[in-house]
Design a protein around this motif. Sequence first.
Motif, mmCIF file in Angstrom:
data_model
loop_
_atom_site.group_PDB
_atom_site.id
_atom_site.type_symbol
_atom_site.label_atom_id
_atom_site.label_comp_id
_atom_site.label_asym_id
_atom_site.label_seq_id
_atom_site.Cartn_x
_atom_site.Cartn_y
_atom_site.Cartn_z
ATOM 1 N N PRO A 86 0.825 -1.207 0.000
ATOM 2 C CA PRO A 86 0.000 0.000 0.000
ATOM 3 C C PRO A 86 0.858 1.256 0.000
ATOM 4 C CG PRO A 86 0.087 -0.954 2.193
ATOM 5 C CD PRO A 86 0.813 -1.899 1.291
ATOM 6 N N ILE A 87 0.458 2.269 -0.751
ATOM 7 C CA ILE A 87 1.140 3.569 -0.707
ATOM 8 C C ILE A 87 0.067 4.642 -0.603
ATOM 9 C CG2 ILE A 87 2.708 5.165 -1.855
ATOM 10 C CD1 ILE A 87 3.916 2.836 -3.330
ATOM 11 N N THR A 88 0.071 5.334 0.513
ATOM 12 C CA THR A 88 -0.977 6.302 0.800
ATOM 13 C C THR A 88 -0.942 7.505 -0.136
ATOM 14 O OG1 THR A 88 -0.606 5.685 3.078
ATOM 15 C CG2 THR A 88 -2.024 7.560 2.709
ATOM 16 N N SER A 89 0.253 8.002 -0.385
ATOM 17 C CA SER A 89 0.367 9.241 -1.147
ATOM 18 C C SER A 89 0.222 8.976 -2.645
ATOM 19 C CB SER A 89 1.717 9.884 -0.832
ATOM 20 O OG SER A 89 2.147 10.653 -1.917
ATOM 21 N N ASP A 90 -0.696 9.707 -3.291
ATOM 22 C CA ASP A 90 -0.927 9.529 -4.727
ATOM 23 C C ASP A 90 0.343 9.720 -5.540
ATOM 24 O OD1 ASP A 90 -3.571 8.992 -4.403
ATOM 25 O OD2 ASP A 90 -4.302 10.963 -5.007
ATOM 26 N N ALA A 91 1.056 10.803 -5.243
ATOM 27 C CA ALA A 91 2.245 11.134 -6.025
ATOM 28 C C ALA A 91 3.294 10.028 -5.914
ATOM 29 C CB ALA A 91 2.821 12.459 -5.543
ATOM 30 N N THR A 92 3.464 9.518 -4.724
ATOM 31 C CA THR A 92 4.471 8.481 -4.518
ATOM 32 C C THR A 92 4.075 7.184 -5.222
ATOM 33 O OG1 THR A 92 4.809 9.456 -2.342
ATOM 34 C CG2 THR A 92 5.827 7.330 -2.747
ATOM 35 N N ARG A 93 2.785 6.886 -5.187
ATOM 36 C CA ARG A 93 2.335 5.642 -5.809
ATOM 37 C C ARG A 93 2.589 5.677 -7.313
ATOM 38 N NH1 ARG A 93 -2.087 5.868 -3.579
ATOM 39 N NH2 ARG A 93 -3.487 6.420 -5.251
ATOM 40 N N VAL A 94 2.275 6.807 -7.913
ATOM 41 C CA VAL A 94 2.521 6.935 -9.347
ATOM 42 C C VAL A 94 4.025 6.903 -9.623
ATOM 43 C CG1 VAL A 94 2.281 8.487 -11.306
ATOM 44 C CG2 VAL A 94 0.371 8.163 -9.748
ATOM 45 N N ALA A 95 4.800 7.574 -8.778
ATOM 46 C CA ALA A 95 6.258 7.588 -8.961
ATOM 47 C C ALA A 95 6.820 6.175 -8.864
ATOM 48 C CB ALA A 95 6.904 8.491 -7.914
ATOM 49 N N ALA A 96 6.279 5.393 -7.935
ATOM 50 C CA ALA A 96 6.789 4.032 -7.757
ATOM 51 C C ALA A 96 6.504 3.179 -8.989
ATOM 52 C CB ALA A 96 6.162 3.407 -6.516
ATOM 53 N N LEU A 97 5.374 3.431 -9.632
ATOM 54 C CA LEU A 97 5.075 2.699 -10.864
ATOM 55 C C LEU A 97 6.039 3.125 -11.962
ATOM 56 C CD1 LEU A 97 2.959 0.835 -12.419
ATOM 57 C CD2 LEU A 97 1.997 2.977 -13.239
ATOM 58 N N LEU A 98 6.203 4.437 -12.110
ATOM 59 C CA LEU A 98 7.047 4.955 -13.187
ATOM 60 C C LEU A 98 8.512 4.577 -12.982
ATOM 61 C CD1 LEU A 98 5.517 8.513 -13.716
ATOM 62 C CD2 LEU A 98 5.150 6.453 -15.067
ATOM 63 N N SER A 99 8.925 4.419 -11.733
ATOM 64 C CA SER A 99 10.328 4.093 -11.494
ATOM 65 C C SER A 99 10.570 2.593 -11.615
ATOM 66 C CB SER A 99 10.749 4.593 -10.116
ATOM 67 O OG SER A 99 10.111 3.834 -9.122
ATOM 68 N N GLY A 100 9.523 1.839 -11.921
ATOM 69 C CA GLY A 100 9.715 0.412 -12.149
ATOM 70 C C GLY A 100 9.664 -0.434 -10.895
ATOM 71 N N GLU A 101 9.264 0.154 -9.770
ATOM 72 C CA GLU A 101 9.191 -0.634 -8.549
ATOM 73 C C GLU A 101 7.872 -1.390 -8.430
ATOM 74 O OE1 GLU A 101 10.668 1.862 -5.085
ATOM 75 O OE2 GLU A 101 10.871 3.199 -6.779
ATOM 76 N N LEU A 102 6.925 -1.071 -9.287
ATOM 77 C CA LEU A 102 5.621 -1.734 -9.249
ATOM 78 C C LEU A 102 5.232 -2.148 -10.667
ATOM 79 C CD1 LEU A 102 3.693 0.814 -7.008
ATOM 80 C CD2 LEU A 102 4.482 -1.439 -6.292
#
Lengths: 522, 308
Positions: free
Chosen positions: A224-240
């Motif tokens: 789970p990632i609460t912060s919207d910005a971080t969740r999208v960043a994690a996808l874009l950075s290839g961690e998800l």
Amino acid sequence: MKLHRTAMSLGLATLLCGTASAETLRWSSQGDVVTLDPYAHTESFTASVLHHVYEPLVRRSRSLEIEPALATSWEIEEPTRWRFKLREGVTFHNGNSFTADDVVASLERLMHPDARARGNISGIARVEKIDDLTVDFHLEGPHPLLLNELSGVYIMDREWMEEHDALAPGNVSTGTTSYASTNANGTGPFVLDSYRPDMGTVMSVNEEWWDTPEHNLTGIEFRPITSDATRVAALLSGELDMIAPIPLQDIQRVESADGFTVEQEPALRLIYLGFNFNEHLHAMPGEPNPLLDERVRKALWHGIDHDALRERIMRGNSRTVGIMVAPQVPGYEESIDQPYPYDPEQASALLAEAGYGEGFTVKLDCSNDRYINDEQICVAVKAFWERLGITVDLTTESRSTFFPKVDRGETDIYMSGWATLPAMDGFSVLHALLATRDGSRGGNNPNGLSDPRIDELDVSAATELDEEARRAMLAEAFRITRDKAYYLPLHQQPVAMAVREGVSVPQFADEYVRLWFATIGE
Amino acid sequence: MLAVTAIAFAMFRFVGDPVQLMAREDASIAEREALRASLGLNDAIVIQYGRFLGRVVQGDLGISYRNQREVLALIAERAPATLELVLAATILALALGIPAGVLCALRPNGVLSRLVQAVSLVGISVPTFVTGTFLILVFAVNLQLLPSFGRGQIVDIGGWSTGFLTPSGRRALILPALTLALYSTTLIMRLVRSEMIDIMSTDYIRYARARGLPARRIHFRLALKNALMPVITVTGLQVGSLIAFAIVTETVFQWPGLGLLFMQAVIFVDIPVMTAYLLLVALVFVAINTVVDILYAVIDPRLRERAG
């Protein structure tokens, strides 16, 4: 000192070297699983994650139809007695075999007065074991929604519950927590490896699953990632590999990035405006309530430009509606699904006819953190209505204070949403939103809406076993609602998720994540 | 402490109604009423407060509405993450702040020290979530060097979970620690700088210079050592506020510590967790203040004499 590595392989180290295992799906959402005890919560997101580990007697197919799962067939022996045949050869993750005893013990646990999820089933008097693979459900009365309700009842293993002293469900009020709150043992397609609140839940594939897998995963990592910005960043950075749902404001950004796709469709959740049907408005104490006049409510409907709402605020991603349920939901009828057209002149004429040509004052209450773009929608609605000469006093606030306020009937016009979950049936709208409020029904009809014909339909649809007749009753109630403009439905909000290239996951309108349909390719 | 519990308790009456968020969407009124009654939310606030105090005295902080686990266990589980983050941030703040402060004091007009001072303004004025998101954008999304969220792989030692022992755990710590440390770094740098400037103009430094002691010895052995006394005090107090204000950083980085726990408790109107958290933070501040007071007495003999 004992030192051991947690079983949690978070995949970050491997990922950064570029050798991520191709068949473990890493995904994220905003919220976390609240508990692993399936009967101690009522939250659909948690239920959705737990569905990977636990299974019900009947489940939803790819098209959200009810299909056999742990039960292979069922028969209505008498209107108040249903017989279920159970699937043979199913084992729990700990190796115990699945039998009628487990069904009886599970239902008893769910019907325990302390079980929070007890309200998800109704009208079940008792469950009786006939033989190892047959159970009878004895009902308090004819109950057409039994299967819908059972699709949300996950079956637990009786021996496991006994072994770990977890026969009673966890409960906040009594201070009960049990082994089942942090451990899980189901029959589902995935086995729980580890669960750490707010950090992640890791599952691996259940090789012994009774069904033929349609997925090619070896495991699932939910973080789970609460912060919207971080969740999208994690996808874009290839961690998800996947985020569901994706925040609407980030859709364009993700779509424009290389190697990611966004999928969206209208969700079951329908956003509507509710009216005050009491003698006076809170905005105009002492004066007659204009909303009691059908023409005023229709004028408010005619006064909203739904196309503009869809295009400007929802960025073309919502579906404009005229009926209070989504097309997939029983009770839906296309002929009722027509919004009143945007027609400010007609609206003004109706207002003048009702004696409010000079307008009136009304309060509009909205949440600002519950539905997609809820605040912006209300600002737009206010603007539309003020063009008709109505003074709109808009308040937006957090859902934690907003919903109690609505429930206490302290609003004139408020925005809310309804998804008919978990039953996924129009009866839920009829019973909770349209029926006159008393102790057991009208739970979300806080402002005194009362229509005798709708109440009759509520009573008869509750026990009508003939599906066609039942749906006709629902449709009639929805037609009355539209004709009288009891509620003002706005739209079906979208559900959207983003995946990286090569990942394929079907999306469901009920917002459940069903990763047993997921595949990862190269 | 009693005052904090009373204020917290009174305040949380206004954050919303937990029953609305706990009950099913289509729960009937009777169901909701039953839940409310069983949670004791219908009683007068004084009675609720008394009951709460009674349990706290016995060391029972109740059960989280959201997680349905014991609040004490939840806090114990989350504390390591926050403490490690705060520790790393403090070390980082000292390691960056002191040299930068010295630099600015010794070469007040140098290009480098002007640059440092300009950057430090950013540290004070830009909100944490902006710097956090910015760091994620640069180091996680664009450069793909560091993870954007979480604690990486962690190791359990007894009841303590640590990320210090694994490479991914250490890597995950960098961005949040940097974000959290930014404010303290600036504070320490400015403090060291002004103290150093004051001390450099005192007589004993001039005397030491006159005696021809090497500049290095003067700056670091004599001046810096004296300038550090207030820094220690401030750092001590900063640790308290770092724990308390890690909320934003933890939310941005999904750092599973106390701040994130509190944040989600607020969203869910999880009164037991919110109250317990405030209680804990108050306790930390009280403890730190006491320690600082004692330290003063230890360091400064004059205070001891006056008291005696």
